[in-house]
Write a protein that holds these residues in place. Structure first.
Motif, PDB file in Angstrom:
ATOM      1  N   MET A   1      48.571  37.752  48.826  1.00 35.50           N
ATOM      2  CA  MET A   1      48.966  38.519  47.752  1.00 35.50           C
ATOM      3  C   MET A   1      48.567  38.133  46.368  1.00 35.50           C
ATOM      4  O   MET A   1      48.866  36.912  45.972  1.00 35.50           O
ATOM      5  N   LYS A   2      48.091  38.762  45.469  1.00 34.80           N
ATOM      6  CA  LYS A   2      47.578  38.472  43.965  1.00 34.80           C
ATOM      7  C   LYS A   2      48.618  39.094  43.235  1.00 34.80           C
ATOM      8  O   LYS A   2      48.820  40.192  43.284  1.00 34.80           O
ATOM      9  N   LEU A   3      48.806  38.241  42.134  1.00 31.95           N
ATOM     10  CA  LEU A   3      49.730  38.555  41.118  1.00 31.95           C
ATOM     11  C   LEU A   3      49.023  38.325  39.989  1.00 31.95           C
ATOM     12  O   LEU A   3      48.427  37.413  39.475  1.00 31.95           O
ATOM     13  N   GLU A   4      49.075  39.397  39.057  1.00 31.39           N
ATOM     14  CA  GLU A   4      48.119  39.282  37.940  1.00 31.39           C
ATOM     15  C   GLU A   4      48.754  40.189  36.582  1.00 31.39           C
ATOM     16  O   GLU A   4      49.396  41.205  36.670  1.00 31.39           O
ATOM     17  N   MET A   5      48.730  39.492  35.518  1.00 37.06           N
ATOM     18  CA  MET A   5      49.142  40.166  34.037  1.00 37.06           C
ATOM     19  C   MET A   5      47.802  40.774  33.844  1.00 37.06           C
ATOM     20  O   MET A   5      46.709  40.370  33.506  1.00 37.06           O
ATOM     21  N   VAL A 125      53.576  46.385  48.561  1.00 36.54           N
ATOM     22  CA  VAL A 125      52.515  46.847  49.300  1.00 36.54           C
ATOM     23  C   VAL A 125      51.247  46.201  48.543  1.00 36.54           C
ATOM     24  O   VAL A 125      50.891  46.688  47.363  1.00 36.54           O
ATOM     25  N   GLY A 126      50.305  45.278  49.137  1.00 36.41           N
ATOM     26  CA  GLY A 126      49.200  44.893  48.460  1.00 36.41           C
ATOM     27  C   GLY A 126      49.531  43.892  47.237  1.00 36.41           C
ATOM     28  O   GLY A 126      50.364  43.302  47.040  1.00 36.41           O
ATOM     29  N   ASP A 157      52.895  47.576  42.496  1.00 36.74           N
ATOM     30  CA  ASP A 157      52.093  47.338  43.658  1.00 36.74           C
ATOM     31  C   ASP A 157      51.053  48.391  43.822  1.00 36.74           C
ATOM     32  O   ASP A 157      50.907  49.286  43.138  1.00 36.74           O
ATOM     33  N   GLU A 158      50.387  48.348  45.005  1.00 32.87           N
ATOM     34  CA  GLU A 158      49.362  49.265  45.234  1.00 32.87           C
ATOM     35  C   GLU A 158      49.882  50.552  45.769  1.00 32.87           C
ATOM     36  O   GLU A 158      49.332  51.534  45.787  1.00 32.87           O
ATOM     37  N   TYR A 159      51.196  50.793  45.863  1.00 29.62           N
ATOM     38  CA  TYR A 159      51.959  52.027  46.173  1.00 29.62           C
ATOM     39  C   TYR A 159      52.486  52.638  44.823  1.00 29.62           C
ATOM     40  O   TYR A 159      52.256  53.724  44.951  1.00 29.62           O
TER      41      TYR A 159
END
Length: 231
Positions: A1-5, A125-126, A157-159
């Motif tokens: 999982m990538k977490l990004e600002m 999700v994602g 997230d991707e949802y």
């Protein structure tokens, strides 16, 4: 999982930063008496502080109101969650114990004067991105109603969107069945990186001392906008 600002956040607030903590193999249960006692005592002490000085004198609340304004939101209409907690305590409407994850999250928020959120990792999700909500952003919140999040920071997230320093969603709420979680500390922008790291690690260590498991902590900021955590 990538977490990004989202990069565009830093155009409005160059010093914006968040603490991210990934917990694995945790046990969420009724809080131990020690945590219940600390949370109650802190609220009682805070109540007396709030009798003597206005909310505007608390630097964390002031800073998060500034973030709201920088992003185009009205902090008097949609208050940062930490301010909402302080206002509850000012009325002696103290937070009742819920379970160890929520109680710790509330304790961190009150102690550090910052919004904080904790989310069930397996309900995400994602990849996850912190950005600014548009006119379509919103969700059913833990406050029991639908919350529109235009011009407010949102985690999505991707949802769909699922979290915010305003109020979090029902969809990703942590329960006593949760074994893996993501915690987001919406740090004060004025906090330097060294102290941001110390605060985030201190929160992670306190959490695992009560809930067990492992913790991996990161601080995201303008020069390091993303991190990858294990699936």
């Amino acid at each position: 999982m990538k977490l990004e600002m989202d990069e565009k956040l830093f155009h409005a607030m160059p010093d914006l930063k968040i603490g991210l903590i990934y917990y694995n193999k945790i046990t969420v249960s009724e809080s131990p008496q020690m945590l219940k006692g600390r949370l109650q005592l802190f609220q009682e002490q805070l109540f007396f502080d709030l009798e003597d000085k206005p909310l505007a004198d608390f630097p964390g609340i002031n800073e998060w109101r500034t973030v709201w304004k920088a992003l185009g939101a009205d902090p008097s209409r949609y208050r940062p969650s930490v301010e909402a907690l302080y206002r509850r305590i000012k009325k002696q409407n103290y937070l009742a114990p819920y379970h160890s994850a929520v109680d710790l999250n509330n304790f961190f928020s009150l102690q550090y004067q910052i919004p904080a959120g904790i989310y069930d990792r397996l309900k995400l999700v994602g990849d996850v991105k912190l950005t600014v909500g548009d006119e379509a952003a919103g969700y059913e919140g833990l406050n029991g109603r639908f919350n529109a999040l235009e011009n407010i920071l949102v985690l999505r997230d991707e949802y769909s969107p699922f979290g915010s320093p305003f109020v979090d969603s029902i969809r990703t709420a942590v329960t006593e069945e949760t074994t893996s979680a993501l915690q987001v500390l919406f740090l004060r922008p004025s906090l330097d990186l060294e102290n941001a790291g110390k605060l985030t690690n201190a929160a992670a260590n306190m959490f695992t001392s009560i809930s067990g498991g492992d913790a991996t902590a990161h601080v995201l900021h303008a020069a390091q906008r993303s991190v990858v955590i294990p699936e």
